[in-house]
Design a protein around this motif. Structure first.
Motif, short mmCIF file in Angstrom:
data_model
loop_
_atom_site.label_atom_id
_atom_site.label_comp_id
_atom_site.label_asym_id
_atom_site.label_seq_id
_atom_site.Cartn_x
_atom_site.Cartn_y
_atom_site.Cartn_z
N MET A 82 10.19 -0.69 -11.19
CA MET A 82 9.18 0.32 -11.49
C MET A 82 7.77 -0.25 -11.39
N VAL A 83 7.55 -1.41 -11.98
CA VAL A 83 6.21 -2.01 -11.99
C VAL A 83 5.72 -2.25 -10.56
N PHE A 84 6.59 -2.79 -9.72
CA PHE A 84 6.18 -3.09 -8.35
C PHE A 84 6.04 -1.84 -7.49
N VAL A 85 6.85 -0.82 -7.75
CA VAL A 85 6.68 0.45 -7.04
C VAL A 85 5.31 1.04 -7.33
N ILE A 86 4.92 1.06 -8.60
CA ILE A 86 3.63 1.64 -8.98
C ILE A 86 2.48 0.87 -8.36
N LEU A 87 2.52 -0.46 -8.48
CA LEU A 87 1.44 -1.29 -7.92
C LEU A 87 1.33 -1.10 -6.41
N VAL B 26 -1.99 0.66 -4.88
CA VAL B 26 -2.90 -0.32 -4.27
C VAL B 26 -2.77 -0.32 -2.75
N LEU B 27 -1.55 -0.42 -2.24
CA LEU B 27 -1.38 -0.50 -0.79
C LEU B 27 -1.61 0.86 -0.12
N GLY B 28 -1.30 1.95 -0.84
CA GLY B 28 -1.62 3.27 -0.30
C GLY B 28 -3.12 3.42 -0.09
N ARG B 29 -3.90 2.99 -1.07
CA ARG B 29 -5.36 3.06 -0.96
C ARG B 29 -5.86 2.11 0.12
N LEU B 30 -5.27 0.92 0.21
CA LEU B 30 -5.69 -0.05 1.23
C LEU B 30 -5.45 0.49 2.64
N SER B 31 -4.37 1.23 2.82
CA SER B 31 -4.10 1.80 4.14
C SER B 31 -5.16 2.83 4.51
N ASP B 32 -5.70 3.55 3.50
CA ASP B 32 -6.81 4.47 3.75
C ASP B 32 -8.06 3.72 4.19
N VAL B 33 -8.36 2.65 3.47
CA VAL B 33 -9.58 1.88 3.75
C VAL B 33 -9.54 1.27 5.15
N LEU B 34 -8.38 0.71 5.50
CA LEU B 34 -8.24 0.06 6.80
C LEU B 34 -7.97 1.05 7.93
N GLY B 35 -7.59 2.28 7.57
CA GLY B 35 -7.27 3.27 8.59
C GLY B 35 -6.01 2.95 9.35
N ARG B 36 -5.08 2.26 8.70
CA ARG B 36 -3.82 1.86 9.36
C ARG B 36 -2.63 2.31 8.52
N ARG B 37 -1.58 2.74 9.20
CA ARG B 37 -0.35 3.16 8.53
C ARG B 37 0.85 2.35 8.99
N LYS B 38 0.99 2.17 10.32
CA LYS B 38 2.23 1.58 10.86
C LYS B 38 2.49 0.18 10.33
N ALA B 39 1.45 -0.65 10.25
CA ALA B 39 1.65 -2.02 9.80
C ALA B 39 2.19 -2.06 8.37
N PHE B 40 1.70 -1.14 7.52
CA PHE B 40 2.16 -1.10 6.14
C PHE B 40 3.61 -0.62 6.06
N VAL B 41 3.96 0.39 6.85
CA VAL B 41 5.34 0.88 6.85
C VAL B 41 6.28 -0.20 7.38
N PHE B 42 5.85 -0.92 8.42
CA PHE B 42 6.66 -2.01 8.98
C PHE B 42 6.87 -3.10 7.93
N LEU B 43 5.79 -3.47 7.23
CA LEU B 43 5.89 -4.50 6.18
C LEU B 43 6.81 -4.04 5.05
N SER B 44 6.68 -2.79 4.64
CA SER B 44 7.49 -2.29 3.53
C SER B 44 8.97 -2.30 3.88
N SER B 45 9.30 -1.92 5.12
CA SER B 45 10.69 -1.91 5.55
C SER B 45 11.26 -3.32 5.58
N THR B 46 10.45 -4.27 6.04
CA THR B 46 10.89 -5.66 6.11
C THR B 46 11.14 -6.24 4.72
N LEU B 47 10.27 -5.93 3.76
CA LEU B 47 10.45 -6.42 2.39
C LEU B 47 11.74 -5.88 1.78
N GLN B 48 12.05 -4.61 2.04
CA GLN B 48 13.29 -4.03 1.52
C GLN B 48 14.52 -4.69 2.14
N ALA B 49 14.43 -4.99 3.43
CA ALA B 49 15.54 -5.67 4.10
C ALA B 49 15.74 -7.06 3.52
#
Length: 425
Positions: free
Chosen positions: A290-295, A299-322
């Motif tokens: 729960m703690v890590f899902v919230i963070l 945080v990373l949702g907002r960072l994706s807005d600032v950087l204007g990037r989505r794919k790199a974050f989705v790719f990273l998230s999928s890799t971490l889960q694997a």
């Protein structure tokens, strides 16, 4: 139909309904949105994680976990069929609603009411048929409610704010799981009172969002309708809209990967690790998750807005889960499971926020946002519903090691799929 073609030739009032929003939503909007999702996740996930399995076990009167999981999986699988229909159909109907309250609010209210009443009746069921029927009705209400609620992101939130706002869809999921479980267990509410508490909290927490303004669609602004046309619209050609297709496929794969890693976690602790304190240790893992899902979501949702990037974050998230799934597969220790729970939460929290924002940017037609996001929502609900049964079969064939390896394979495949999206960075 492209967004440019969709807006061409319309009156200004029509364009206002279907055009991309540019004004950022404020704190009141976000707070009401987050509260609504907290109520939704508590009402949906507390039954899935605790109340429904316990109710099924009481009816079966067996300690054989395989029988319990198979029965739970069958009921979940049938409810998934309801979701496949309810998500896109109610999304399509909300797209065409001309109520004075707006397009989405009537469906949010109706969905919450159906969901809550079904949970109340579910709490007094004493047969497997009754449990199955009213859980299907409850999930249908969930689909009606969330199809409309998700569409408000595309309707009202500008693109450069969607990662952050989607984080407030995702973070309440983690809070809802633990809050619902702790409420039911600490107060020893039992089956009926547990369902009743979730129903009441759902309604109370959704109500504030019903006071958020919703654009009104005029009757003359609706395109012609036919039943055949609506059915045909439920198919979105991946050849014509490849980015929508790759995003949908990625969402299916990653959600299956996550569900394989989480849906049978209690049974992994109890039977895979021989943990005598499995229920207590599950709460520890859920808290870490729960703690890590919230963070990650915020945080990373907002960072994706600032950087204007989505794919790199989705790719990273999928890799971490694997990676988390592989750790569970090859180092089956509770101490290691805590590390895996953190990685899984970090990856899935990021995925929930950023992938939702990505999904809103690959929709084929601004007139059908509700229907198209409803199709996207299928890719979240169906894996979560089908995973317990499929996971039990995997454990039977290949053990828990095979289950977690399969979870890693699905997550990696989801990362590959999202890398094929071209129109979003």
């Amino acid at each position: 139909m492209t967004a440019d073609n969709a807006t061409a030739g319309r009156a200004p009032s029509t364009v206002g309904v279907f055009s991309e929003p540019v004004r950022p939503v404020g704190g009141r909007w976000i707070a009401a949105f987050a509260l609504a999702w907290l109520g939704v996740w508590m009402a949906q996930l507390t039954p899935v994680q605790l109340l429904l399995p316990a109710q099924i076990q009481d009816q079966l009167r067996t300690d054989d976990w395989v029988q319990n999981v198979v029965a739970f999986g069958i009921i979940s699988g049938i409810s998934a069929l309801c979701a496949i229909v309810a998500f896109p159909v109610t999304g399509a109907l909300s797209d065409r609603t001309t109520s004075r309250l707006g397009r989405r609010r009537p469906w949010i209210a109706a969905g919450a009411l159906i969901f809550a009443l079904s949970l109340l009746v579910l709490g007094v069921q004493h047969s497997m048929v009754g449990i199955g029927v009213f859980w299907c009705l409850a999930l249908t209400g969930f689909c009606v409610l969330t199809a409309a609620l998700t569409a408000t992101i595309s309707d009202q939130v500008p693109v450069d704010q969607r990662g952050y706002v989607s984080g407030w869809l995702s973070a309440p999921q983690a809070v809802g799981i633990i809050a619902g479980i702790l409420l039911v267990t600490m107060l020893a509410l039992g089956t009926f009172l547990g369902y009743a508490a979730m129903a009441v909290l759902l309604v109370v927490l959704v109500i504030p969002f019903l006071f958020i303004p919703d654009a009104v669609l005029l009757r003359e602004q609706r395109s012609p309708w036919s039943f055949r046309g609506m059915v045909d619209s439920l198919w979105i050609s991946p050849k014509r809209y490849p980015d929508f297709g790759w995003t949908l496929l990625s969402r299916v794969l990653v959600n299956f990967g996550n569900a394989f890693g989480t849906s049978l976690l209690l049974y992994f602790l109890e039977f895979g690790l021989g943990d005598k304190h499995a229920e207590d240790d599950l709460i520890v893992l859920v808290l870490i998750y729960m703690v890590f899902v919230i963070l990650a979501a915020l945080v990373l949702g907002r960072l994706s807005d600032v950087l204007g990037r989505r794919k790199a974050f989705v790719f990273l998230s999928s890799t971490l889960q694997a990676l988390a799934a592989l750790i569970l597969a090859f180092v089956p220790l509770f101490s290691v499971a805590m590390v895996a729970a953190g990685l899984l939460g970090l990856g899935y929290g990021c995925f929930l926020a950023v992938d939702q924002a990505l999904a809103t940017q690959v929709l084929p037609d601004p007139e059908t946002r509700g229907k198209d996001l409803g199709i996207m929502n299928i890719a979240t609900a169906v894996p979560q519903a089908a995973a317990p049964l499929l996971g039990a079969l995997l454990v039977f064939v290949a053990g828990f090691t095979g289950l977690f390896i399969m979870g890693a394979v699905f997550a990696f495949a989801g990362a590959v799929a999202v890398s094929r999206v071209r129109s979003v960075r």
